[in-house]
Design a protein around this motif. Sequence first.
Motif, PDB file in Angstrom:
ATOM      1  N   LEU A   1      14.193   5.683  -2.895  1.00 20.04           N
ATOM      2  CA  LEU A   1      12.818   5.569  -2.401  1.00 20.04           C
ATOM      3  C   LEU A   1      12.779   4.679  -1.160  1.00 20.04           C
ATOM      4  O   LEU A   1      12.136   5.011  -0.159  1.00 20.04           O
ATOM      5  CB  LEU A   1      11.892   5.024  -3.490  1.00 20.04           C
ATOM      6  CG  LEU A   1      10.425   4.843  -3.092  1.00 20.04           C
ATOM      7  CD1 LEU A   1       9.793   6.178  -2.710  1.00 20.04           C
ATOM      8  CD2 LEU A   1       9.661   4.196  -4.234  1.00 20.04           C
ATOM      9  N   PHE A   2      13.485   3.565  -1.216  1.00 21.41           N
ATOM     10  CA  PHE A   2      13.592   2.673  -0.060  1.00 21.41           C
ATOM     11  C   PHE A   2      14.220   3.416   1.112  1.00 21.41           C
ATOM     12  O   PHE A   2      13.742   3.324   2.250  1.00 21.41           O
ATOM     13  CB  PHE A   2      14.398   1.423  -0.430  1.00 21.41           C
ATOM     14  CG  PHE A   2      14.642   0.503   0.715  1.00 21.41           C
ATOM     15  CD1 PHE A   2      13.613  -0.271   1.239  1.00 21.41           C
ATOM     16  CD2 PHE A   2      15.902   0.396   1.285  1.00 21.41           C
ATOM     17  CE1 PHE A   2      13.834  -1.124   2.313  1.00 21.41           C
ATOM     18  CE2 PHE A   2      16.131  -0.456   2.353  1.00 21.41           C
ATOM     19  CZ  PHE A   2      15.093  -1.218   2.871  1.00 21.41           C
ATOM     20  N   ALA A   3      15.284   4.180   0.845  1.00 18.88           N
ATOM     21  CA  ALA A   3      15.943   4.955   1.898  1.00 18.88           C
ATOM     22  C   ALA A   3      14.987   5.985   2.498  1.00 18.88           C
ATOM     23  O   ALA A   3      14.990   6.210   3.712  1.00 18.88           O
ATOM     24  CB  ALA A   3      17.190   5.641   1.349  1.00 18.88           C
ATOM     25  N   ALA A   4      14.166   6.612   1.657  1.00 17.04           N
ATOM     26  CA  ALA A   4      13.212   7.604   2.147  1.00 17.04           C
ATOM     27  C   ALA A   4      12.164   6.961   3.056  1.00 17.04           C
ATOM     28  O   ALA A   4      11.787   7.532   4.086  1.00 17.04           O
ATOM     29  CB  ALA A   4      12.538   8.319   0.979  1.00 17.04           C
ATOM     30  N   VAL A   5      11.700   5.771   2.693  1.00 19.29           N
ATOM     31  CA  VAL A   5      10.711   5.072   3.520  1.00 19.29           C
ATOM     32  C   VAL A   5      11.333   4.705   4.869  1.00 19.29           C
ATOM     33  O   VAL A   5      10.723   4.928   5.931  1.00 19.29           O
ATOM     34  CB  VAL A   5      10.174   3.816   2.790  1.00 19.29           C
ATOM     35  CG1 VAL A   5       9.363   2.937   3.725  1.00 19.29           C
ATOM     36  CG2 VAL A   5       9.350   4.230   1.577  1.00 19.29           C
ATOM     37  N   VAL A   6      12.553   4.172   4.841  1.00 18.79           N
ATOM     38  CA  VAL A   6      13.233   3.804   6.086  1.00 18.79           C
ATOM     39  C   VAL A   6      13.499   5.046   6.933  1.00 18.79           C
ATOM     40  O   VAL A   6      13.269   5.052   8.149  1.00 18.79           O
ATOM     41  CB  VAL A   6      14.549   3.041   5.788  1.00 18.79           C
ATOM     42  CG1 VAL A   6      15.387   2.865   7.043  1.00 18.79           C
ATOM     43  CG2 VAL A   6      14.238   1.692   5.160  1.00 18.79           C
ATOM     44  N   ALA A   7      13.987   6.115   6.310  1.00 22.99           N
ATOM     45  CA  ALA A   7      14.289   7.347   7.043  1.00 22.99           C
ATOM     46  C   ALA A   7      13.024   7.952   7.641  1.00 22.99           C
ATOM     47  O   ALA A   7      13.039   8.445   8.774  1.00 22.99           O
ATOM     48  CB  ALA A   7      14.972   8.351   6.121  1.00 22.99           C
ATOM     49  N   SER A   8      11.947   7.909   6.897  1.00 23.08           N
ATOM     50  CA  SER A   8      10.684   8.446   7.400  1.00 23.08           C
ATOM     51  C   SER A   8      10.216   7.661   8.623  1.00 23.08           C
ATOM     52  O   SER A   8       9.795   8.244   9.628  1.00 23.08           O
ATOM     53  CB  SER A   8       9.628   8.402   6.306  1.00 23.08           C
ATOM     54  OG  SER A   8       8.397   8.860   6.791  1.00 23.08           O
ATOM     55  N   ALA A   9      10.292   6.348   8.536  1.00 25.21           N
ATOM     56  CA  ALA A   9       9.867   5.514   9.661  1.00 25.21           C
ATOM     57  C   ALA A   9      10.796   5.688  10.866  1.00 25.21           C
ATOM     58  O   ALA A   9      10.332   5.748  12.006  1.00 25.21           O
ATOM     59  CB  ALA A   9       9.829   4.049   9.235  1.00 25.21           C
ATOM     60  N   ALA A  10      12.090   5.788  10.616  1.00 20.97           N
ATOM     61  CA  ALA A  10      13.061   5.901  11.708  1.00 20.97           C
ATOM     62  C   ALA A  10      12.970   7.233  12.432  1.00 20.97           C
ATOM     63  O   ALA A  10      13.294   7.321  13.615  1.00 20.97           O
ATOM     64  CB  ALA A  10      14.468   5.708  11.178  1.00 20.97           C
ATOM     65  N   THR A  11      12.522   8.262  11.745  1.00 18.44           N
ATOM     66  CA  THR A  11      12.453   9.590  12.364  1.00 18.44           C
ATOM     67  C   THR A  11      11.035   9.999  12.737  1.00 18.44           C
ATOM     68  O   THR A  11      10.836  11.085  13.256  1.00 18.44           O
ATOM     69  CB  THR A  11      13.056  10.658  11.418  1.00 18.44           C
ATOM     70  OG1 THR A  11      12.353  10.653  10.183  1.00 18.44           O
ATOM     71  CG2 THR A  11      14.534  10.412  11.193  1.00 18.44           C
ATOM     72  N   ARG A  12      10.064   9.143  12.495  1.00 20.84           N
ATOM     73  CA  ARG A  12       8.661   9.487  12.766  1.00 20.84           C
ATOM     74  C   ARG A  12       8.439   9.781  14.242  1.00 20.84           C
ATOM     75  O   ARG A  12       7.834  10.777  14.602  1.00 20.84           O
ATOM     76  CB  ARG A  12       7.730   8.364  12.316  1.00 20.84           C
ATOM     77  CG  ARG A  12       6.263   8.738  12.508  1.00 20.84           C
ATOM     78  CD  ARG A  12       5.316   7.742  11.877  1.00 20.84           C
ATOM     79  NE  ARG A  12       5.478   7.811  10.434  1.00 20.84           N
ATOM     80  CZ  ARG A  12       5.695   6.747   9.646  1.00 20.84           C
ATOM     81  NH1 ARG A  12       5.774   5.544  10.174  1.00 20.84           N
ATOM     82  NH2 ARG A  12       5.825   6.884   8.367  1.00 20.84           N
ATOM     83  N   SER A  13       8.928   8.937  15.140  1.00 20.87           N
ATOM     84  CA  SER A  13       8.698   9.140  16.570  1.00 20.87           C
ATOM     85  C   SER A  13       9.349  10.444  17.044  1.00 20.87           C
ATOM     86  O   SER A  13       8.814  11.138  17.897  1.00 20.87           O
ATOM     87  CB  SER A  13       9.213   7.959  17.383  1.00 20.87           C
ATOM     88  OG  SER A  13      10.612   7.837  17.222  1.00 20.87           O
TER      89      SER A  13
END
Length: 176
Positions: A158-170
């Motif tokens: 879940l933590f990885a998903a939050v980080v991945a989502s934020a890192a790829t949002r832009s």
Amino acid sequence: HDLRLSRRRGAPRGRIARRRQGVAARPGPAAEHRAPAAVLIGEGEARFGERTAMLMGLLFGIAAFSLWGFAPSALFFFLGIPLMSLWGIANAASMGLMSRRVAATEQGQLQGANASLMGIANLFGPGLFTQVFALFVGERAVWHLPGAPFLLAALLLLFAAVVASAATRSQAEGHS
């Protein structure tokens, strides 16, 4: 790797070299079993895009680990296997996303960094999950929960998903 026989000193020759050459040249049964997964992963990435495929794969992993964490019987472990297999979508998609963010000359460094992180996880993971298991099944356990290591894995994903989502949002917003 060059499959031809080498003529340098000390190189294998004869029957052994030909046997090695033949084994290396043909795909084994493992490749045959990976083919459906590769098709599924490729279709998922093509249909939804790499970012969405990665996040969906992580969600499948979270669902499987959560199911296993609270599994009341072995049947639930069998039910989680298809979910866990779909977690592989995340790895393929994340590798594609990462490789596009670095130059061609930096691909080796990226792969080395990924291998290093996997090595660190493989070093500390078994001890961490063993200690979590012992903490939740021991005599002093506040809450008897043998599936706690699976729930910790779900939390980490879940933590990885939050980080991945934020890192790829832009990147995702740039393509909209």
